[in-house]
Write a protein that holds these residues in place. Structure first.
Motif, PDB file in Angstrom:
ATOM      1  N   GLY A  23     -57.265  -0.012 -26.155  1.00  0.00           N
ATOM      2  CA  GLY A  23     -55.752   0.243 -26.887  1.00  0.00           C
ATOM      3  C   GLY A  23     -55.686   1.308 -27.074  1.00  0.00           C
ATOM      4  N   ALA A  25     -51.852   1.721 -27.461  1.00  0.00           N
ATOM      5  CA  ALA A  25     -50.755   1.384 -26.947  1.00  0.00           C
ATOM      6  C   ALA A  25     -49.789   2.605 -28.483  1.00  0.00           C
ATOM      7  CB  ALA A  25     -49.859   0.341 -27.816  1.00  0.00           C
ATOM      8  N   ASN A 219     -56.725  -9.597 -30.423  1.00  0.00           N
ATOM      9  CA  ASN A 219     -56.880  -8.161 -28.473  1.00  0.00           C
ATOM     10  C   ASN A 219     -58.137  -8.914 -27.629  1.00  0.00           C
ATOM     11  OD1 ASN A 219     -54.253  -7.243 -29.196  1.00  0.00           O
ATOM     12  ND2 ASN A 219     -54.664  -5.750 -29.717  1.00  0.00           N
ATOM     13  N   LEU A 441     -49.791  -5.689 -20.880  1.00  0.00           N
ATOM     14  CA  LEU A 441     -49.657  -5.716 -21.887  1.00  0.00           C
ATOM     15  C   LEU A 441     -50.261  -5.366 -23.120  1.00  0.00           C
ATOM     16  CD1 LEU A 441     -46.852  -8.718 -22.036  1.00  0.00           C
ATOM     17  CD2 LEU A 441     -45.925  -6.472 -22.230  1.00  0.00           C
ATOM     18  N   GLY A 445     -49.488  -1.491 -23.418  1.00  0.00           N
ATOM     19  CA  GLY A 445     -48.465  -2.339 -24.716  1.00  0.00           C
ATOM     20  C   GLY A 445     -46.759  -1.129 -23.862  1.00  0.00           C
ATOM     21  N   SER A 455     -44.644   0.128 -29.560  1.00  0.00           N
ATOM     22  CA  SER A 455     -45.533  -0.988 -29.420  1.00  0.00           C
ATOM     23  C   SER A 455     -45.659  -1.874 -30.830  1.00  0.00           C
ATOM     24  CB  SER A 455     -46.734  -1.282 -28.726  1.00  0.00           C
ATOM     25  OG  SER A 455     -46.732  -3.128 -28.489  1.00  0.00           O
ATOM     26  N   GLY A 459     -51.228  -7.298 -29.658  1.00  0.00           N
ATOM     27  CA  GLY A 459     -51.229  -8.233 -28.427  1.00  0.00           C
ATOM     28  C   GLY A 459     -50.468  -9.564 -28.199  1.00  0.00           C
ATOM     29  N   ARG A 462     -46.988  -9.363 -28.225  1.00  0.00           N
ATOM     30  CA  ARG A 462     -46.553  -9.143 -27.419  1.00  0.00           C
ATOM     31  C   ARG A 462     -46.341  -9.922 -26.084  1.00  0.00           C
ATOM     32  NH1 ARG A 462     -50.575  -3.613 -27.536  1.00  0.00           N
ATOM     33  NH2 ARG A 462     -50.961  -3.174 -29.032  1.00  0.00           N
TER      34      ARG A 462
END
Length: 482
Positions: A23, A25, A219, A441, A445, A455, A459, A462
């Motif tokens: 991750g 974002a 996620n 995504l 993101g 974002s 997730g 999203r």
């Protein structure tokens, strides 16, 4: 996508290969603006990071494992099945008719050993986890598949896999899966849905054995599902023969169960999946390689295709001067693609976009990123221009981020139908492009980012917004994320 009659798509790896996601974002702080689609909640739960995995004070497992080596993988698997049975013992009578029936036995194997059988088949070289309809047993490979998933996504990858396998047992007992009548595609997504029902229970803190945060923890669970997606169907393969579904479809089914409960799993049948697919491609065509390198020319073609689809009064300009994005007076840069309302310009950092859009050729990693991971980010910045032209929309908050994800989903569907550009080429999505967008995504993101590229934390949210767009239209996105 198919610019100039070529495809932008990566051949997906088999389910035993691993997708490594991280991750990265930027996250938005703030308050939700929509009670219907709260950007800071996941299926009604607050979106937060926190402990994920086996509880330090977890009770010992209730189930024994045959042929176990006593290692950590088998211990986690036994704990997973024990937890699943604690959940379904209580939940099953409230969701289905009849009585809950636990798995008859659990089996662990080492695929490197020549001896051993599971479900009347040899376990030698069997890299898998499975539910056996013949004798109501559940088994797993403790040496390759489960350890690899655990290394990539943590302890919760194992409960995720076994929740899916136990989902087959629940669906069979409940009669929503009929062994000889239910297509494999339907049975697999019913099991994904039922896994989502269980993991919602874990996420809301009710499991005595496991915890699951709705941020990074969830996620990781979704990333596990990406790793277990189907390989792309080739032109000589028949749709539905032994299909489990794309990552987009399987995560959708999981989200149904997580958000709506077990009743939603009943509704998954061939007709429902067909409706969810619509006209989206699920099979490669002849002469499709699945990928075309991201280049200045292909970026221009994508933007031209978007101009044709959306017909803006003032089409955004395109710049490859990455440094210029920092001079925008009303938006921050969001590399590898940024939109500046003041100048109506999309600025692309081409080397960075190419890095994101280039599949990893190391099959041991099997990362899912590919051309449409990059192009979905580019398309999302174009849709910032569309939102500016619409007028009256706040563009720098969490709702705007999810609105962008939703509209990117709409564009995905529109591009799947093909757009003929000025040079006579055709740009269109091909099989698997949705999965690449979903990977983006989770990892980056940006396709679910606001005007500044910020974002929302989860997730899950999203992807949910993106799926809403894939299955509807821009009006629906504007209504859900005003």
């Amino acid at each position: 996508m198919r610019p100039a009659r070529r495809t932008l798509r990566m051949c997906a790896a088999a389910c035993t290969l691993i997708l490594l996601l991280s991750g990265c974002a930027h996250m938005i702080d703030g308050k939700a603006v929509s009670s219907f689609a709260d950007p800071f909640r996941v299926g009604g739960l607050q979106a937060v990071d926190g402990p994920t995995g086996l509880r330090p004070d977890a009770p010992p497992p209730d189930r024994e494992v045959k042929d176990t080596d006593g290692g950590r993988i088998d211990q986690l698997a036994a704990q997973s099945v024990s937890d699943l049975e604690a959940f379904w013992t209580t939940t099953y009578p409230n969701s289905f008719d009849g009585d809950f029936r636990p798995a008859s036995s659990l089996l662990s194997w080492d695929p490197a050993r020549p001896r051993g059988t599971f479900c009347r088949s040899r376990t030698f070289l069997l890299v898998n986890a499975a539910y056996c309809y013949l004798d109501n047993t559940i088994g797993w490979d403790r040496r390759i598949l489960l350890p690899a998933l655990r290394r990539a996504y943590g302890d919760m990858a194992i409960p995720m896999v076994l929740a899916h396998e136990y989902g087959h047992a629940i669906a069979r007992t409940a009669g929503i899966t009929k062994r000889r009548e239910t297509p494999t595609l339907v049975a697999e997504q019913q099991a994904d849905c039922l896994a989502g029902v269980y993991l919602r229970w874990v996420a809301q803190g009710d499991s005595p054995r496991f915890t699951l945060s709705t941020g990074d923890g969830l996620n990781g669970v979704l990333s596990t599902m990406l790793a277990l997606r189907d390989p792309l169907l080739q032109p000589d393969e028949t749709i539905g023969d032994n299909e489990h579904g794309s990552a987009f479809e399987r995560i959708s089914a999981f989200q149904f169960g997580f958000t709506e409960g077990a009743d939603s799993c009943r509704s998954i049948d061939a007709e429902e999946i067909e409706g969810r697919r619509g006209e989206l491609p699920v099979q490669l065509q002849q002469d499709q390689t699945g990928e075309v390198a991201v280049s200045e020319d292909s970026v221009r073609v994508v933007v031209e295709a978007m101009n044709i689809l959306y017909e803006p009064a003032k089409p955004p300009q395109l710049s490859f001067d990455a440094g210029a994005a920092s001079s925008c007076t009303d938006a921050r840069p969001s590399p590898p693609a940024s939109y500046c309302p003041a100048t109506n310009t999309i600025t692309v950092d081409l080397p960075a976009l190419q890095a994101i859009g280039t599949p990893n050729r190391d099959e041991k990693l099997a990362t899912l990123s590919g051309d449409n991971t990059a192009y979905s980010m580019l398309v999302s910045r174009y849709l910032q221009a569309v939102q500016v032209e619409h007028g009256g929309l706040v563009l720098d908050n969490a709702t705007a981020a999810l609105r962008t994800a939703c509209m990117t989903g709409v564009a995905t569907t529109r591009l799947s139908q093909g757009v003929t550009t000025s040079n006579g080429g055709i740009i269109a999505l091909t099989a698997g492009d949705l999965d690449e967008a979903v990977a983006g995504l989770l990892t980056n993101g940006l396709a679910a980012g606001d005007i500044n590229g910020e974002s929302v934390p989860a997730g899950f949210s999203r992807i949910d917004a993106y799926r809403t767009g894939v299955l509807s239209d821009d009006d629906r996105c504007l209504q859900r994320f005003p």
